[in-house]
Scaffold this motif. Sequence first.
Motif, PDB file in Angstrom:
ATOM      1  N   PHE A   1       0.838  -1.195   0.000  1.00  0.00           N
ATOM      2  CA  PHE A   1       0.000   0.000   0.000  1.00  0.00           C
ATOM      3  C   PHE A   1       0.873   1.245   0.000  1.00  0.00           C
ATOM      4  O   PHE A   1       1.980   1.244   0.525  1.00  0.00           O
ATOM      5  CB  PHE A   1      -0.934   0.022   1.217  1.00  0.00           C
ATOM      6  N   VAL A   2       0.337   2.318  -0.592  1.00  0.00           N
ATOM      7  CA  VAL A   2       0.979   3.629  -0.574  1.00  0.00           C
ATOM      8  C   VAL A   2       0.164   4.522   0.355  1.00  0.00           C
ATOM      9  O   VAL A   2      -1.048   4.653   0.191  1.00  0.00           O
ATOM     10  CB  VAL A   2       1.042   4.250  -1.993  1.00  0.00           C
ATOM     11  N   PHE A   3       0.837   5.105   1.333  1.00  0.00           N
ATOM     12  CA  PHE A   3       0.192   5.988   2.303  1.00  0.00           C
ATOM     13  C   PHE A   3       0.593   7.428   2.026  1.00  0.00           C
ATOM     14  O   PHE A   3       1.643   7.688   1.456  1.00  0.00           O
ATOM     15  CB  PHE A   3       0.634   5.644   3.735  1.00  0.00           C
TER      16      PHE A   3
ATOM     17  N   ILE B   1       4.724   0.691   1.762  1.00  0.00           N
ATOM     18  CA  ILE B   1       5.137  -0.529   2.448  1.00  0.00           C
ATOM     19  C   ILE B   1       4.972  -1.664   1.449  1.00  0.00           C
ATOM     20  O   ILE B   1       3.913  -1.816   0.835  1.00  0.00           O
ATOM     21  CB  ILE B   1       4.290  -0.783   3.712  1.00  0.00           C
ATOM     22  N   SER B   2       6.044  -2.448   1.307  1.00  0.00           N
ATOM     23  CA  SER B   2       6.008  -3.539   0.335  1.00  0.00           C
ATOM     24  C   SER B   2       6.595  -4.796   0.956  1.00  0.00           C
ATOM     25  O   SER B   2       7.070  -4.783   2.092  1.00  0.00           O
ATOM     26  CB  SER B   2       6.802  -3.162  -0.921  1.00  0.00           C
ATOM     27  N   GLU B   3       6.600  -5.849   0.177  1.00  0.00           N
ATOM     28  CA  GLU B   3       7.168  -7.109   0.665  1.00  0.00           C
ATOM     29  C   GLU B   3       8.677  -7.005   0.854  1.00  0.00           C
ATOM     30  O   GLU B   3       9.254  -7.794   1.588  1.00  0.00           O
ATOM     31  CB  GLU B   3       6.811  -8.243  -0.292  1.00  0.00           C
TER      32      GLU B   3
ATOM     33  N   TYR C   1      14.281   1.330   2.667  1.00  0.00           N
ATOM     34  CA  TYR C   1      14.784   0.456   3.720  1.00  0.00           C
ATOM     35  C   TYR C   1      14.204  -0.940   3.539  1.00  0.00           C
ATOM     36  O   TYR C   1      13.002  -1.093   3.340  1.00  0.00           O
ATOM     37  CB  TYR C   1      14.393   0.981   5.099  1.00  0.00           C
ATOM     38  N   SER C   2      15.070  -1.931   3.636  1.00  0.00           N
ATOM     39  CA  SER C   2      14.576  -3.306   3.634  1.00  0.00           C
ATOM     40  C   SER C   2      14.077  -3.607   5.047  1.00  0.00           C
ATOM     41  O   SER C   2      14.359  -2.864   5.993  1.00  0.00           O
ATOM     42  CB  SER C   2      15.691  -4.282   3.235  1.00  0.00           C
TER      43      SER C   2
ATOM     44  N   GLN D   1       0.587  -8.826   7.415  1.00  0.00           N
ATOM     45  CA  GLN D   1       1.792  -8.980   6.598  1.00  0.00           C
ATOM     46  C   GLN D   1       2.971  -8.258   7.251  1.00  0.00           C
ATOM     47  O   GLN D   1       4.090  -8.780   7.279  1.00  0.00           O
ATOM     48  CB  GLN D   1       1.554  -8.433   5.189  1.00  0.00           C
ATOM     49  N   ILE D   2       2.719  -7.070   7.778  1.00  0.00           N
ATOM     50  CA  ILE D   2       3.779  -6.312   8.460  1.00  0.00           C
ATOM     51  C   ILE D   2       4.235  -7.065   9.697  1.00  0.00           C
ATOM     52  O   ILE D   2       5.440  -7.239   9.926  1.00  0.00           O
ATOM     53  CB  ILE D   2       3.277  -4.900   8.833  1.00  0.00           C
TER      54      ILE D   2
END
Length: 180
Positions: A45-47, A104-106, A122-123, A167-168
């Motif tokens: 998602f993009v916040f 936030i991504s995988e 950031y990973s 997921q987070i």
Amino acid sequence: MQKNYESRHIFIAISIVIAVASPIFLLFVPITIANNIHYTTETWFVFLSPAVYLVYGTGFFLLFVAGLLLAIFNIKKLPILLSTICVVLSIFVFYTASQHYEAISEKGIYYRPLFSENKYAYSWDDLTKVIHRMKPDRSASKYEFIFQDGNSITIGENGYFQDIKQQIFHELEERNIKIK
């Protein structure tokens, strides 16, 4: 019977339409633009921070003022110049606002602060801790993600965050990062 509209009536109508439509546009235009520019197939998602909506509102206000100046001063040289400046400034404001995002991504967390040229990526491995902040009346909740280099990002917990929360938490659990 032919209707004879003065140009000032047209600009008053344009200003009124902008004034009425702006609050509606503020509901979906910022996030739609952010998703179109910054969303990838890996993104959950993009916040957007609340300040972005204020910046977009400023852009719409400048467009409203541009039309109003032309309507009030009946298309004279100075109002045309001022209206042109307002339109150019609104384009700059819209562009600046469109560059801000929090994604936030995988693979991790990516963001670009408002009014900044710096992009941060950031990973999940770069994350050192996550702090959960809640107002005393439990009306609003935020998560602060703190990274190894000391930078941090705060994301409010809303319905969209709720959708990707598991997921987070899974990514945090894999790395033994506890939420404080």
